[in-house]
Write a protein that holds these residues in place. Sequence first.
Motif, PDB file in Angstrom:
ATOM      1  N   ARG A 224       1.172  -1.165   0.429  1.00  0.00           N
ATOM      2  CA  ARG A 224      -0.033  -0.027  -0.274  1.00  0.00           C
ATOM      3  C   ARG A 224       0.706   1.627  -0.431  1.00  0.00           C
ATOM      4  O   ARG A 224       1.876   1.066   0.275  1.00  0.00           O
ATOM      5  N   ASP A 225       0.441   2.210  -0.495  1.00  0.00           N
ATOM      6  CA  ASP A 225       1.119   3.481  -0.454  1.00  0.00           C
ATOM      7  C   ASP A 225       0.881   4.332   0.611  1.00  0.00           C
ATOM      8  O   ASP A 225       0.493   5.102   0.941  1.00  0.00           O
ATOM      9  N   LEU A 226       1.585   4.269   2.221  1.00  0.00           N
ATOM     10  CA  LEU A 226       0.900   4.182   2.990  1.00  0.00           C
ATOM     11  C   LEU A 226       2.252   5.452   3.286  1.00  0.00           C
ATOM     12  O   LEU A 226       2.743   5.922   2.859  1.00  0.00           O
ATOM     13  N   THR A 227       1.473   6.655   4.330  1.00  0.00           N
ATOM     14  CA  THR A 227       2.168   8.109   4.761  1.00  0.00           C
ATOM     15  C   THR A 227       2.150   7.962   5.960  1.00  0.00           C
ATOM     16  O   THR A 227       2.188   6.911   6.847  1.00  0.00           O
ATOM     17  N   GLN A 256      11.778   4.977   5.999  1.00  0.00           N
ATOM     18  CA  GLN A 256      12.565   4.729   5.807  1.00  0.00           C
ATOM     19  C   GLN A 256      13.012   2.707   6.158  1.00  0.00           C
ATOM     20  O   GLN A 256      13.310   2.365   4.995  1.00  0.00           O
ATOM     21  N   TRP A 257      12.678   2.369   7.004  1.00  0.00           N
ATOM     22  CA  TRP A 257      12.089   0.984   7.525  1.00  0.00           C
ATOM     23  C   TRP A 257      11.147   0.662   6.220  1.00  0.00           C
ATOM     24  O   TRP A 257      11.743  -0.687   5.953  1.00  0.00           O
ATOM     25  N   LEU A 258      10.427   1.239   5.847  1.00  0.00           N
ATOM     26  CA  LEU A 258       9.436   0.469   4.963  1.00  0.00           C
ATOM     27  C   LEU A 258       9.963   0.227   3.784  1.00  0.00           C
ATOM     28  O   LEU A 258       9.721  -0.267   2.724  1.00  0.00           O
ATOM     29  N   HIS A 259      10.977   1.324   3.139  1.00  0.00           N
ATOM     30  CA  HIS A 259      11.397   1.627   1.600  1.00  0.00           C
ATOM     31  C   HIS A 259      12.374   0.020   1.896  1.00  0.00           C
ATOM     32  O   HIS A 259      12.324  -1.117   0.963  1.00  0.00           O
ATOM     33  N   ARG A 260      13.259  -0.131   3.507  1.00  0.00           N
ATOM     34  CA  ARG A 260      13.917  -1.538   3.308  1.00  0.00           C
ATOM     35  C   ARG A 260      13.345  -2.266   3.009  1.00  0.00           C
ATOM     36  O   ARG A 260      13.433  -2.779   2.187  1.00  0.00           O
ATOM     37  N   ALA A 261      12.040  -3.085   4.078  1.00  0.00           N
ATOM     38  CA  ALA A 261      11.231  -3.819   4.205  1.00  0.00           C
ATOM     39  C   ALA A 261      11.047  -4.153   2.063  1.00  0.00           C
ATOM     40  O   ALA A 261      10.828  -5.457   1.768  1.00  0.00           O
ATOM     41  N   ARG A 262      10.272  -3.165   1.227  1.00  0.00           N
ATOM     42  CA  ARG A 262       9.818  -3.411   0.368  1.00  0.00           C
ATOM     43  C   ARG A 262      11.029  -3.370  -0.299  1.00  0.00           C
ATOM     44  O   ARG A 262      10.929  -4.614  -1.525  1.00  0.00           O
ATOM     45  N   VAL A 284       4.941  -3.658  -4.046  1.00  0.00           N
ATOM     46  CA  VAL A 284       5.530  -4.089  -3.123  1.00  0.00           C
ATOM     47  C   VAL A 284       5.645  -2.700  -2.907  1.00  0.00           C
ATOM     48  O   VAL A 284       6.004  -1.686  -1.514  1.00  0.00           O
ATOM     49  N   GLY A 285       4.789  -1.807  -3.061  1.00  0.00           N
ATOM     50  CA  GLY A 285       3.950  -0.777  -3.431  1.00  0.00           C
ATOM     51  C   GLY A 285       4.561   0.300  -3.478  1.00  0.00           C
ATOM     52  O   GLY A 285       4.734   2.073  -2.876  1.00  0.00           O
ATOM     53  N   PHE A 286       6.075   0.273  -4.416  1.00  0.00           N
ATOM     54  CA  PHE A 286       6.453   1.345  -5.428  1.00  0.00           C
ATOM     55  C   PHE A 286       5.176   2.312  -6.475  1.00  0.00           C
ATOM     56  O   PHE A 286       4.923   1.767  -6.683  1.00  0.00           O
ATOM     57  N   GLY A 287       5.191   3.335  -6.255  1.00  0.00           N
ATOM     58  CA  GLY A 287       3.801   4.285  -7.089  1.00  0.00           C
ATOM     59  C   GLY A 287       4.837   3.830  -8.547  1.00  0.00           C
ATOM     60  O   GLY A 287       3.767   4.036  -9.391  1.00  0.00           O
ATOM     61  N   SER A 288       5.588   4.315  -8.918  1.00  0.00           N
ATOM     62  CA  SER A 288       6.022   3.792 -10.315  1.00  0.00           C
ATOM     63  C   SER A 288       7.592   2.861 -10.784  1.00  0.00           C
ATOM     64  O   SER A 288       8.258   2.333  -9.675  1.00  0.00           O
TER      65      SER A 288
END
Length: 312
Positions: A224-227, A256-262, A284-288
């Motif tokens: 998901r695109d989490l904020t 940053q934790w979420l990006h690494r998990a992705r 894995v949740g990246f918008g593009s």
Amino acid sequence: MHTVAVIALGKVIPFDLATPIEVFSRTRLPDGRPGYQVRVCAEEPEVDAGTFTIRARWGLEGLKGADTVIVPGTAEPEAPVTPAVRTALREAAAGGTRIASICTGTFVLAACGLLDGLRATTHWLAKDSLAAGYPDIDVDPDVLYVDNGQILTSAGAAAGLDLCLHMIRRDYGSAVAADAARLSVMPLEREGGQAQFIVHDHTPTPKGSALEPLLAWLRDNIGRDLTLDEIAERAGVSSRTLIRRFREQTGTTPLQWLHRARVRQAQHLLETTQHSVERIGSQVGFGSPTAFRDRFKRTTGLSPGAYRRAFT
């Protein structure tokens, strides 16, 4: 046959020096031929290794013509690099030679200007000194090693073995690297089927921490695109409080934790599926696709396509 030149510097750490010599010298191709010729090079004929002295068969001229140059760690990482060593390494780099460091050998590459603007790692005990002394380097203490293509760095002594196996895999493929790993009594893949080239989690969250349910929720919603506000609302705290607690317990911020998990999840999908890069980025949740490729390369040092070719 590839030629590997290993530089023995003053106060060289014996294990860091022995690892590439042992691993590359014992690597065999499917037809039984050796995969590498190894040269031990030094500025002086004798090198202090603490409990014993090393006699090198090659001077610094041994770097010329080598396909790979390896700089082991030293017990005095912040000691000045001599002009001769500095010149030899810079000339090797200018000629396109692959250059790798083990443990605190990263400081030698840094002193030669070979890591400016690049991501690099070193032993965790030395990470702060490296970051303070060389602010142009993006120091990442949370990985086994970093592959920037021509320039590679590894963390502690065990990670140096990981890096050597990674380079063998790049040179000759997974089968040859797997044989080299078996000879070293070392798994080519980490627990859970992950290839060695992994990004570790930040500082583990203490058992029973209030963050545990939130981290589990983040993993379940990785696509998901989490904020930050949404994550904070889920945790039942303000954004400021959430960032503070995250830094205290994980060493990083929630996003940053979420990006690494992705990225970790993307690595797994690249290794185990034939899904397109675009599909994996979306999963894995990246918008593009562009955002996915940029983040993946910043984190691992490779593009998603290059990672798949190396580790499938």
